[in-house]
Write an enzyme that holds these catalytic residues in place. Structure first.
Site, PDB file in Angstrom:
ATOM      1  CD  GLU A   1     111.492 102.671  30.089  1.00 19.64           C
ATOM      2  OE1 GLU A   1     112.374 103.398  30.563  1.00 19.64           O
ATOM      3  OE2 GLU A   1     110.383 103.089  29.729  1.00 19.64           O
ATOM      4  N   GLY A   2     115.069  97.655  30.937  1.00 16.26           N
ATOM      5  CA  GLY A   2     116.365  97.172  31.414  1.00 16.26           C
ATOM      6  C   GLY A   2     116.234  96.597  32.805  1.00 16.26           C
TER       7      GLY A   2
END
Length: 832
Positions: A502-503
């Protein structure tokens, strides 16, 4: 002397006005009154008054007569601003505008409204959610043998998969009307946290469909037909979802994805169908190897104008939903991440699907990026903070218990200052993580915060990394020998997953937190940018003029407030409470003002180049993040009451945050790209230098003492363990540890005296049994106490043991040779 006194009075007057915030008109009026007052007391005569009035009137008119001000000042500045401001791409604009500004906006703007935080209602579990946590989640944890999952099967056992599907763990966010559980974000967080204390593989398996998956996208954006088609199957487990976003060439920069969808017509079963020809190459897709339905992100093109707009070819990122058995879809072989959850690549070439496969229908063509940003932002605020908090609270109990049980050099290792340094960090971080998770998940229940979830994703997983490292150091060899007894190694091995998904953290900190936060949280910048891009020059100029001069007043006020509060030790700031935390509210307001001014200077002096000054941006992001996390601690403290444990833990947390804020400001100033501005930034942000050094050894020691004496039945103990799974039975690694710890607390009143007697030769014997008999004979123990110590010593020794295996088992744990070798080893152990 009169002149000096007058000068001081004037300085005090204007300083007070700037500190409180003053409008341009009020500033003009006050200045006019000052000039008249000077004449009235004889400072100058009528001629002097006329000269002063003329000199004052020229700038007063220029600034206060709006049409004249626009012509002389705003128009030239507006032209320059429009010219130098880079064009904002559609995807960048959608990313910035996605989600909502929440409490982080107050901490960014320099004058936080503390009542907004204190009046905010944290989400509470409903009876239904609590029952699910206590029963279904508890049962799922009990079914899992994490060693079997990670080493023997490299997967969850089939009964566990069935239990997850049948009990709707994948459908926590799906509304009840579609067959889901309809849980709050906070409830999802609690469930994921509990599972994570048992198995990170199971936690990731459950969290991803509830974080970024087809279910959430369908709930928020799907057509009624799509919801009716897909949501019931996703809710009851008949359909297993995945979402294909990340590609080989692009990770964090999803806007550059090469995957395409071309609008075209095909003849299907003798009927012409409008649809999409999809070509994609995705990887790192969780649940891909077992998914039956997949969400897909791609760039949509309509070269023939089939969607109705002949002048529009490139629509941008779009999301579609399709079955994984669609012809042309190829599920690749499994990836093997640090945890063995299902993850793998997905490929497709010229995969045709009807046009209504677009999530939301053709009307949502090109709007996929905003969908993804908003859903991913919410997911960041639920799943990864839940994993991190589970690790923090789990290690809090496990490591403090082990530090009491394990003895070296005649004392508990938890008494060594070197061990206590790391143990205190575990305790402090666990408290921070719990409060941050509660506030953030509750925020997600009320809105779609975007900036705050990015900062919490980064900082919570980094704290998780630190917690696990300290726990491994304290356990030493006990933590590195793999096997069923080891409750640390799987989490340690899987840690990079949380840091990366998620990043990637390095990108989240350097580019997202302040890069997005500075624009979204600032009261004027986004509106100024929109005014600069207004195609109507006159309308844009009017808006820009109003915003510009409000912005200037705002910046002056924050500069004066930050400097004044810094110079006075924040004594002039108002705290909303009258308790031991009051001073911390004041200091946070001081640093909030310093951040607001520093952000303005950075954006004003660096402009678009600030994007490339990632370290500068990251340090300001660190300030914003710690301001938010510190306020979450204050919220938690006020919410739960000032127990002795809360006072110590909250004080530790706030001393840590304020030290981190000052350190970030120090590095920001020291390395600011424009050297000439460093003195100004330094005197405003840190006028008296750094004052906070982090938690002291004495404070850290008090926290460690509380950890080692933790009573799980106390109010504080219940709050720190309500969503933690502790196994039971002699075959459970955490169960046997906690059994030994509880027995240690039972024998504690006389165990220390017994050990001192052995150490000083007052109790004799070569073995523990001989020592116990001698202690009873000499009256140091009674028979009941001796029996209790015998029971504890068995448990204590068992906790210290590590696993060993036959070569047959390590080579192939499922073979008959392995089974026979391990059975023989078990018999040998019984004899020994």
């Amino acid at each position: 002397m009169f002149g000096l006194i007058t000068a001081l009075i004037l300085i005090g007057l204007y300083w007070t006005l700037f500190y409180r915030g003053i409008s341009l008109r009020l500033f003009t009026a006050v200045t006019a009154l000052v000039l008249v007052a000077f004449w009235a007391v004889g400072f100058y005569g009528p001629v002097g008054l006329v000269i002063a009035a003329v000199v004052f009137a020229i700038p007063a008119i220029a600034f206060n007569v709006v049409p004249l001000r626009r012509m002389l000042m705003s128009r030239p500045l507006y032209r320059v601003f429009r010219r130098i401001l880079p064009e904002m791409g559609a995807t960048e604009k959608e990313a910035i505008e996605a989600g909502e500004v929440w409490w982080e906006g107050e901490m960014f703007r320099g004058r936080p409204d503390w009542n907004q935080l204190l009046d905010f209602k944290l989400t509470k579990l409903t009876d239904e959610e609590q029952a699910f946590l206590d029963n279904e989640a508890e049962q799922l944890c009990a079914m899992i043998d994490d060693w079997e999952v990670n080493f023997e099967l490299k997967d969850l056992p089939e009964p566990v998969w069935d239990y997850i599907r049948n009990n709707r763990f994948f459908a926590m966010l799906i509304p009840k009307e579609h067959g889901g559980l309809g849980f709050s974000a906070y409830a999802q967080s609690c469930v994921v946290a509990k599972i994570a204390t048992r198995s990170l593989t199971a936690a990731v398996t459950v969290m991803v469909p509830n974080s970024l998956g087809p279910g959430e996208l369908l709930v928020h954006y799907g057509t009624k037909a799509q919801q009716e088609q897909w949501l019931p199957g996703l809710a009851n487990g008949r359909e297993l979802p995945c979402f294909a976003l990340t590609g080989v060439e692009v990770g964090s920069d999803a806007t550059q994805m090469p995957d395409t969808g071309i609008v075209t017509r095909r003849t299907i079963d003798g009927e012409e169908v409008l649809g999409l020809s999809l070509t994609f190459n995705k990887r790192y897709i969780t649940l891909a190897p077992v998914a039956t339905v997949m969400g897909l992100a791609f760039k949509l093109k309509d070269p023939d104008g089939l969607l109705g707009d002949p002048d529009k070819v490139d629509y941008g990122i779009t999301c579609a939903l399709l079955s994984t058995d669609t012809p042309g879809v190829e599920i690749g072989r499994r990836h093997y991440p640090g945890a063995v959850f299902m993850n793998g690549p997905i490929h497709g070439k010229d995969v045709f699907v009807p046009i209504d496969a677009i999530i939301g229908g053709p009307e949502q063509a090109g709007k996929g990026w905003r969908m993804l940003v908003e859903c991913l932002s919410a997911g960041r605020g639920i799943s990864l903070p839940a994993l991190s908090t589970a690790t923090g609270k789990g290690m809090y109990g496990i490591t403090s218990a082990y530090a009491r049980i394990r003895r070296q050099f005649g004392t508990e290792i938890g008494n060594f200052e070197g061990v206590r340094e790391g143990l205190g960090v575990i305790g402090g971080y666990a408290y921070i993580l719990e409060n941050v998770r509660n506030l953030t998940a509750s925020g997600v229940d009320h809105c779609t915060p975007s900036v705050v979830t990015a900062m919490i994703k980064y900082h919570s997983t980094e704290m998780m990394r630190t917690v696990i490292n300290h726990a491994m150091d304290i356990h030493s060899g006990r933590g590195i020998i793999m096997g069923p007894r080891n409750y640390l190694a799987a989490a340690y091995q899987a840690l990079p997953v949380a840091i990366t998904v998620e990043g990637a953290n390095v990108m989240t900190r350097s580019l997202m937190i302040f890069g997005q936060g500075a624009i979204r949280c600032h009261p004027y910048v986004l509106s100024e940018m929109e005014a600069a891009h207004d195609p109507d020059f006159k309308t844009g100029l009017r808006t820009f003029d109003r915003l510009l001069f409000s912005h200037i007043g705002y910046s002056i006020n924050r500069m004066v407030r930050a400097f004044t509060l810094g110079l006075t030790g924040a004594r002039l700031a108002k705290a909303p409470v009258d308790n031991v935390m009051a001073d911390y509210y004041r200091h946070l307001e001081r640093f909030s003002a310093a951040l607001a001014f520093s952000a303005d200077v950075s954006m004003g002096s660096l402009g678009g180049a600030l994007k490339l000054k990632e370290s500068t941006s990251a340090r300001l992001g660190d300030v914003l993040s710690h301001l938010y996390m510190a306020s979450a601690t204050l919220k938690g403290f006020e919410e739960h009451g000032a127990t002795d444990e809360d006072v110590v833990h909250a004080t530790w947390a706030l001393e840590y945050h304020l030290h981190a804020i000052e350190s970030a400001f120090h590095e920001f100033v020291r390395n600011y790209p424009i050297k000439a501005l460093r003195p100004l930034l330094s005197i405003v942000a840190l006028p008296t230098g750094r004052r906070f050094s982090g938690p002291s050894d004495a404070l850290n020691g008090r926290l460690c003492d509380m950890m080692s004496a933790m009573d799980l039945n106390s109010a504080f103990g219940k709050r720190m363990s309500y969503d933690i799974y502790v196994g039971r039975g002699e075959n459970d690694p955490t169960g046997r540890l906690m059994a030994a710890y509880e027995k240690l607390k039972e024998v504690d009143p006389f165990y220390g005296d017994f050990l001192r007697g052995v150490k000083h030769g007052e109790i004799e014997g070569a073995t523990i049994e001989e020592q116990l008999q001698d202690a009873v004979t000499k009256g140091r123990l009674d028979e009941r106490q001796a029996e209790q110590l015998r029971e504890y010593d068995v448990l204590r020794y068992d906790v210290l043991l590590t696993d060993d295996f036959s070569k047959e088992y390590l080579f192939n744990p499922h073979s008959e040779e392995a089974r026979r070798a391990e059975a023989e080893s078990a018999e040998w152990r019984k004899v020994s």
